[in-house]
Each structure stands twice: as C-alpha cells, then as structure tokens.
Write a protein that holds these residues in place. Sequence first.
Motif, PDB file in Angstrom:
ATOM      1  N   SER A  18       0.829  -1.215   0.000  1.00  0.00           N
ATOM      2  CA  SER A  18       0.000   0.000   0.000  1.00  0.00           C
ATOM      3  C   SER A  18       0.855   1.253   0.000  1.00  0.00           C
ATOM      4  O   SER A  18       0.491   2.263  -0.634  1.00  0.00           O
ATOM      5  N   GLU A  19       1.986   1.227   0.670  1.00  0.00           N
ATOM      6  CA  GLU A  19       2.895   2.372   0.668  1.00  0.00           C
ATOM      7  C   GLU A  19       3.501   2.571  -0.723  1.00  0.00           C
ATOM      8  O   GLU A  19       3.735   3.702  -1.158  1.00  0.00           O
ATOM      9  N   GLN A  22      -0.112   3.308  -3.229  1.00  0.00           N
ATOM     10  CA  GLN A  22      -0.915   4.480  -2.869  1.00  0.00           C
ATOM     11  C   GLN A  22      -1.996   4.763  -3.923  1.00  0.00           C
ATOM     12  O   GLN A  22      -2.067   5.834  -4.511  1.00  0.00           O
ATOM     13  N   TYR A  23      -2.807   3.712  -4.150  1.00  0.00           N
ATOM     14  CA  TYR A  23      -3.933   3.796  -5.100  1.00  0.00           C
ATOM     15  C   TYR A  23      -3.468   4.185  -6.512  1.00  0.00           C
ATOM     16  O   TYR A  23      -4.154   4.896  -7.244  1.00  0.00           O
ATOM     17  N   THR A  25      -0.914   6.018  -7.422  1.00  0.00           N
ATOM     18  CA  THR A  25      -0.357   7.365  -7.592  1.00  0.00           C
ATOM     19  C   THR A  25       1.125   7.476  -7.283  1.00  0.00           C
ATOM     20  O   THR A  25       1.736   8.503  -7.595  1.00  0.00           O
ATOM     21  N   ALA A  26       1.713   6.432  -6.663  1.00  0.00           N
ATOM     22  CA  ALA A  26       3.089   6.597  -6.164  1.00  0.00           C
ATOM     23  C   ALA A  26       4.053   5.525  -6.622  1.00  0.00           C
ATOM     24  O   ALA A  26       5.199   5.498  -6.183  1.00  0.00           O
ATOM     25  N   GLN A  30       8.068   5.785  -5.753  1.00  0.00           N
ATOM     26  CA  GLN A  30       8.448   4.806  -4.734  1.00  0.00           C
ATOM     27  C   GLN A  30       9.405   3.762  -5.318  1.00  0.00           C
ATOM     28  O   GLN A  30      10.331   3.301  -4.640  1.00  0.00           O
ATOM     29  N   HIS A 146       9.521   3.844   3.087  1.00  0.00           N
ATOM     30  CA  HIS A 146       8.461   4.842   2.946  1.00  0.00           C
ATOM     31  C   HIS A 146       8.584   5.927   4.017  1.00  0.00           C
ATOM     32  O   HIS A 146       8.493   7.115   3.716  1.00  0.00           O
TER      33      HIS A 146
END
Length: 255
Positions: A18-19, A22-23, A25-26, A30, A146
């Motif tokens: 999830s980190e 991030q839906y 977007t990342a 990342q 993260h």
Amino acid sequence: MVAVTISGVTAIAYMTLSEWGQYGTAMVPQSARIQGWLGGAPYLFATASMKQFDDRASVDRSIVDHVAGPRTKRAVREIQQLDELLPQDEAFQQAITVLRPNEEKDCELVAELVHDGRLQKLFVMVHHEKYPIRVWLDAMGALNLHTGAAAKPVDPILRTAAETIQQEEYNGLKSGRGKDAVVQLVHAFAAHGHPADPEQWARAYFAVGGSFNHAATISNLVEEVRCGVRHRVKPAYREDIYDTVATRSDGKEGI
C-alpha cells in the motif's frame, strides 16, 4: 539499518504494497526510491510462485517492471530456490528483492538466510502491514523506505522474556509447560505495565531468533489474554517471575 547476523551483517529495508502503490499514484517515485536503495542493476527478485508471476495480471510482475524496468538486466527466481542459488559460506554480493513473502516456509527461509549471514543486502516488499514478515522485519531493525525510519528497538526486558520462552519451546508452545510459560509471563508483564500486545511479543520473539511457527502461537495466546480468555494453565515459574526476568535483563544474574 542493518541486522547483525551470526556470520556477518545484512542491510535490510522494506516497503508495504500500500505504501508503494498508494492507489496507483506513487508507484513510479516509490520504485525510484527502492532502486536508489538497491544500488541499481543487475536486479535479482524472488517470488513465491513463478506460475503466478507469469500471469499478466501478477502484482509481483508489476513491481518488477516498475523497479527494474523492462530493458534492465534482471532475474526472477522462486523464493525456495534461494537456498541453492546463494553461497553457503559467505554473503551474496548482489542485492535481493523478495516479493510479498507470506507462506511460513518462505518467511523462515528468508530469516535463515539473514541469520546465517548469506545476504549482504535485502529488500522485502510486504503484502500487508499485518503480515508476520513485517513484524520480523521490524524486529531485525529493517529500514522502512516509505517512512525513512526503522521501528524502535525491542524493549530489553521483553527480549529477555522472549529468551525465557525459547527455553520452553522444545515441546511446543500450544500446550503443556510451553503454553503455561507464555501465559504466565504475559500476565506477569501486563501487571507491570507491559500491555498484552501480540505484535510486541512476537517482535521480541523474532528479535532473539524465534521461528514464525512459534511466533504465531505466541501471538495467538497473547491475543487471547488481551481478550480476557481464562486459560487453564499451571504455574511455570515463581510468582516473582517478572522481577527475575528484570534482573536477568539488567545482566545481574540468570534465571
């Protein structure tokens, strides 16, 4: 952050799925952060199943494509192949990325490779923060890429309590004296301000080299204590066990 192993030092870092995503977007920034920590190509990834990895919808494949890129030199193997792939008596020089380990046998192998000093640099993509591998990583002092920080070190007295539990694990911890020991220690520590927190006890157990199998049993028992379950157990120690563990933790004397 580095984990001191039996025969060397392993640099360990992780990030949860999830980190990383991030839906949606990342993933790019990342992945760049992961690339920077790994140190660049060539990349070696380890997945639980190559059959699942070969699926076009595979999450692991998406991670590899983002971190390494389609034109970058990379290799993907199954986690269980690492034991044969890596040298037995020295640290593997190339950084390894383990993708979403969850099965006990995979987690145990990763831990074994670290404890035996066979990895120089390890990154783990954690599927979910609640998974045992994340608790183990925090116990090893791994860096969360993260947040840019590692978890706080295990409380020394909890670590000593975990060592005490280890002395009882030869017959298992689900029943008998092993269960008696865990339950009594958790109650004794709770009475002295240490909450019946399954993760904290599991992390302490991992910190002293405990297995995933026993850590799961400890977590379950601690959770039951927290929920008020009244266990039928016999005293495994004297009533002053907390003070005894505290004394041992201070290095004054053994149990």
